[in-house]
Design a protein around this motif. Structure first.
Motif, PDB file in Angstrom:
ATOM      1  N   ARG A 270     -37.565   5.990  16.036  1.00 14.44           N
ATOM      2  CA  ARG A 270     -37.402   7.363  15.560  1.00 14.44           C
ATOM      3  C   ARG A 270     -36.473   7.392  14.359  1.00 14.44           C
ATOM      4  O   ARG A 270     -35.526   6.606  14.277  1.00 14.44           O
ATOM      5  CB  ARG A 270     -36.815   8.260  16.657  1.00 14.44           C
ATOM      6  CG  ARG A 270     -37.719   8.483  17.849  1.00 14.44           C
ATOM      7  CD  ARG A 270     -37.076   9.365  18.893  1.00 14.44           C
ATOM      8  NE  ARG A 270     -37.941   9.526  20.067  1.00 14.44           N
ATOM      9  CZ  ARG A 270     -37.614  10.178  21.171  1.00 14.44           C
ATOM     10  NH1 ARG A 270     -36.405  10.750  21.253  1.00 14.44           N
ATOM     11  NH2 ARG A 270     -38.458  10.276  22.175  1.00 14.44           N
ATOM     12  N   VAL A 278     -36.158  17.741  11.707  1.00 16.31           N
ATOM     13  CA  VAL A 278     -37.287  16.803  11.645  1.00 16.31           C
ATOM     14  C   VAL A 278     -36.938  15.606  12.515  1.00 16.31           C
ATOM     15  O   VAL A 278     -35.835  15.057  12.410  1.00 16.31           O
ATOM     16  CB  VAL A 278     -37.565  16.325  10.205  1.00 16.31           C
ATOM     17  CG1 VAL A 278     -38.673  15.283  10.183  1.00 16.31           C
ATOM     18  CG2 VAL A 278     -37.923  17.505   9.310  1.00 16.31           C
ATOM     19  N   LEU A 280     -39.011  12.160  13.349  1.00 19.03           N
ATOM     20  CA  LEU A 280     -40.210  11.339  13.216  1.00 19.03           C
ATOM     21  C   LEU A 280     -40.257  10.320  14.349  1.00 19.03           C
ATOM     22  O   LEU A 280     -39.245   9.720  14.707  1.00 19.03           O
ATOM     23  CB  LEU A 280     -40.200  10.608  11.868  1.00 19.03           C
ATOM     24  CG  LEU A 280     -40.010  11.473  10.617  1.00 19.03           C
ATOM     25  CD1 LEU A 280     -39.944  10.597   9.383  1.00 19.03           C
ATOM     26  CD2 LEU A 280     -41.133  12.498  10.501  1.00 19.03           C
ATOM     27  N   LYS A 281     -41.460  10.090  14.887  1.00 22.57           N
ATOM     28  CA  LYS A 281     -41.621   9.159  15.998  1.00 22.57           C
ATOM     29  C   LYS A 281     -42.771   8.201  15.713  1.00 22.57           C
ATOM     30  O   LYS A 281     -43.771   8.580  15.098  1.00 22.57           O
ATOM     31  CB  LYS A 281     -41.902   9.913  17.303  1.00 22.57           C
ATOM     32  CG  LYS A 281     -40.815  10.891  17.716  1.00 22.57           C
ATOM     33  CD  LYS A 281     -41.177  11.607  19.015  1.00 22.57           C
ATOM     34  CE  LYS A 281     -40.100  12.608  19.427  1.00 22.57           C
ATOM     35  NZ  LYS A 281     -40.437  13.296  20.703  1.00 22.57           N
ATOM     36  N   ALA A 282     -42.618   6.953  16.177  1.00 25.08           N
ATOM     37  CA  ALA A 282     -43.677   5.956  16.049  1.00 25.08           C
ATOM     38  C   ALA A 282     -43.543   4.962  17.186  1.00 25.08           C
ATOM     39  O   ALA A 282     -42.451   4.759  17.724  1.00 25.08           O
ATOM     40  CB  ALA A 282     -43.594   5.240  14.699  1.00 25.08           C
ATOM     41  N   GLN A 313     -42.820   0.661   9.412  1.00 25.60           N
ATOM     42  CA  GLN A 313     -43.723   1.100   8.349  1.00 25.60           C
ATOM     43  C   GLN A 313     -44.406   2.412   8.726  1.00 25.60           C
ATOM     44  O   GLN A 313     -44.611   3.277   7.861  1.00 25.60           O
ATOM     45  CB  GLN A 313     -44.771   0.018   8.069  1.00 25.60           C
ATOM     46  CG  GLN A 313     -45.570   0.268   6.800  1.00 25.60           C
ATOM     47  CD  GLN A 313     -44.694   0.379   5.558  1.00 25.60           C
ATOM     48  OE1 GLN A 313     -43.855  -0.486   5.292  1.00 25.60           O
ATOM     49  NE2 GLN A 313     -44.871   1.459   4.789  1.00 25.60           N
ATOM     50  N   GLN A 314     -44.727   2.582   9.999  1.00 28.13           N
ATOM     51  CA  GLN A 314     -45.268   3.872  10.441  1.00 28.13           C
ATOM     52  C   GLN A 314     -44.293   5.004  10.129  1.00 28.13           C
ATOM     53  O   GLN A 314     -44.695   6.077   9.663  1.00 28.13           O
ATOM     54  CB  GLN A 314     -45.530   3.849  11.946  1.00 28.13           C
ATOM     55  CG  GLN A 314     -46.693   3.004  12.415  1.00 28.13           C
ATOM     56  CD  GLN A 314     -46.875   3.132  13.922  1.00 28.13           C
ATOM     57  OE1 GLN A 314     -46.799   4.234  14.471  1.00 28.13           O
ATOM     58  NE2 GLN A 314     -47.112   2.021  14.602  1.00 28.13           N
ATOM     59  N   LEU A 315     -43.014   4.761  10.403  1.00 29.14           N
ATOM     60  CA  LEU A 315     -41.996   5.779  10.143  1.00 29.14           C
ATOM     61  C   LEU A 315     -41.860   6.055   8.644  1.00 29.14           C
ATOM     62  O   LEU A 315     -41.716   7.207   8.225  1.00 29.14           O
ATOM     63  CB  LEU A 315     -40.658   5.340  10.728  1.00 29.14           C
ATOM     64  CG  LEU A 315     -40.605   5.299  12.265  1.00 29.14           C
ATOM     65  CD1 LEU A 315     -39.364   4.556  12.738  1.00 29.14           C
ATOM     66  CD2 LEU A 315     -40.637   6.711  12.845  1.00 29.14           C
ATOM     67  N   ASP A 317     -44.203   5.705   6.448  1.00 28.11           N
ATOM     68  CA  ASP A 317     -45.412   6.436   6.044  1.00 28.11           C
ATOM     69  C   ASP A 317     -45.327   7.919   6.411  1.00 28.11           C
ATOM     70  O   ASP A 317     -45.997   8.754   5.791  1.00 28.11           O
ATOM     71  CB  ASP A 317     -46.651   5.817   6.694  1.00 28.11           C
ATOM     72  CG  ASP A 317     -46.963   4.411   6.170  1.00 28.11           C
ATOM     73  OD1 ASP A 317     -46.432   4.051   5.106  1.00 28.11           O
ATOM     74  OD2 ASP A 317     -47.708   3.683   6.857  1.00 28.11           O
ATOM     75  N   LYS A 318     -44.501   8.232   7.410  1.00 31.32           N
ATOM     76  CA  LYS A 318     -44.336   9.627   7.836  1.00 31.32           C
ATOM     77  C   LYS A 318     -43.207  10.346   7.101  1.00 31.32           C
ATOM     78  O   LYS A 318     -42.983  11.541   7.330  1.00 31.32           O
ATOM     79  CB  LYS A 318     -44.074   9.680   9.346  1.00 31.32           C
ATOM     80  CG  LYS A 318     -45.261   9.254  10.188  1.00 31.32           C
ATOM     81  CD  LYS A 318     -44.951   9.335  11.679  1.00 31.32           C
ATOM     82  CE  LYS A 318     -46.161   8.960  12.524  1.00 31.32           C
ATOM     83  NZ  LYS A 318     -45.908   9.077  13.977  1.00 31.32           N
ATOM     84  N   GLY A 319     -42.467   9.621   6.246  1.00 34.82           N
ATOM     85  CA  GLY A 319     -41.431  10.278   5.456  1.00 34.82           C
ATOM     86  C   GLY A 319     -40.006   9.840   5.728  1.00 34.82           C
ATOM     87  O   GLY A 319     -39.053  10.479   5.262  1.00 34.82           O
ATOM     88  N   ALA A 320     -39.824   8.742   6.461  1.00 27.66           N
ATOM     89  CA  ALA A 320     -38.475   8.311   6.814  1.00 27.66           C
ATOM     90  C   ALA A 320     -37.632   7.930   5.593  1.00 27.66           C
ATOM     91  O   ALA A 320     -36.415   8.141   5.585  1.00 27.66           O
ATOM     92  CB  ALA A 320     -38.545   7.124   7.780  1.00 27.66           C
TER      93      ALA A 320
END
Length: 330
Positions: A270, A278, A280-282, A313-315, A317-320
């Motif tokens: 996260r 906000v 973010l979770k992955a 990388q998922q995080l 890609d979500k804006g981390a």
């Protein structure tokens, strides 16, 4: 290993440690384990005051993060005043100085965050507008995401200092690491443990790691029995996630890996805005090799590292990246 196997001067080992009660407990714990394994070994504690121990009136994120608690210990190893340093892994920067390595990842204790209060049993029981103390942006962002009505105030100092501020009425509740309270015999102060779904732990929370000089084979051999292979796999994945995010220690990043019965490694990560607006979770899983072949551990460590990078990388890609850049530039 026996005393005759040691090539350390006069079969002695020096441990660099901070002087807080928790740090001393950790160093004494490792000292006791090493001496039990090696009856002829003499172990000394080299007690050091770090910059992080001296500056108590400023949030950690403003003065360089938790790496401030390890730099002086690392210098003692470079100066040969100490052979190893015992750390809470969550305090260890993601990139170590050249010439130093983590020689052992010890068995992991409770990874959770503890809810500590004199008047309330849980985070859910706090009234609207209650004041909660924590030094962690990770805890802050997740608690605010769950309970936006709460007021989060910075809380610094060792465990005793923090509990004293709670007892003085400065906070309605404070959040501390469960493992830290348990290690120094303060279990009774824990009213409840935060659900991991609400507050995902910090990278390495609950684990002790032992840092030493790279290539110091005698010391590395001495530490080898303290390594916990399953904990090591989980912690490598968590640290790889943080490293790929270029996150350091004192940022709103959470990561927690679980080794499941199916031999799958499950990593959750996260990243959040400090105000909780906000979060973010992955997550992702990877299947490991059974630890039955000589190359299985190394293979699994590479898989764990790759998993950490993939979830990071998922995080991203979500804006981390933008969230973290805003914090660094604040």
């Amino acid at each position: 290993m026996t005393e005759s196997d040691l090539t350390l001067p006069a079969a002695t080992l020096n441990i660099a440690t901070r002087q807080s009660p928790l740090a001393l407990w950790q160093a004494e714990h490792i000292k006791d384990r090493l001496m039990a394994l090696n009856p002829g070994l003499t172990v000394n504690l080299v007690k050091i005051v770090t910059k992080g121990d001296k500056i108590l009136d400023t949030p950690l994120a403003k003065i360089g993060g938790k790496g401030l608690f390890v730099k002086e210990l690392e210098q003692a190893m470079f100066d040969k005043r100490a052979d190893i340093a015992v750390h809470s892994l969550k305090d260890v920067p993601m990139v170590l100085p050249t010439g130093l390595t983590l020689g052992a990842y010890c068995e992991r204790a409770a990874p959770t965050d503890a809810f500590v209060s004199n008047n309330f049993d849980s985070l859910e029981a706090l009234p609207q507008g209650a004041v909660v103390g924590t030094s962690s942006l990770r805890r802050q962002c997740q608690i605010k995401a769950y309970r936006p009505d709460l007021i989060i105030k910075t809380l610094r100092g060792n465990v005793g200092t923090r509990l004293g501020k709670l007892d003085a009425g400065e906070y309605d509740a404070i959040i501390l690491a469960t493992s830290g309270l348990q290690r120094i015999g303060l279990d009774e102060r824990i009213r409840s443990e935060l659900n991991i779904d609400i507050s995902l732990p910090a990278v390495g929370q609950g684990a002790l790691a032992i840092e030493c000089r790279e290539g110091d084979e005698q010391v590395l051999s001495l530490l080898a029995p303290l390594n916990d292979a399953k904990a090591r796999i989980r912690l490598i994945a968590e640290r790889a996630l943080n490293r790929h995010l270029e996150g350091g220690c004192q940022v709103p990043i959470a990561a927690f890996a679980v080794l499941e019965d199916s031999n799958e490694l499950w990593l959750r990560g996260r990243v959040g805005e400090p105000d909780g607006s906000v979060l973010l979770k992955a997550e992702q899983r990877t299947r490991l090799k059974p630890l039955t072949t000589p190359d299985a551990q190394a293979h699994n460590e590479q898989l764990a590292n790759d998993l950490g990078i993939a979830v990071a990388q998922q995080l991203l890609d979500k804006g981390a990246k933008q969230i973290l850049q805003n914090i660094y530039s604040a």
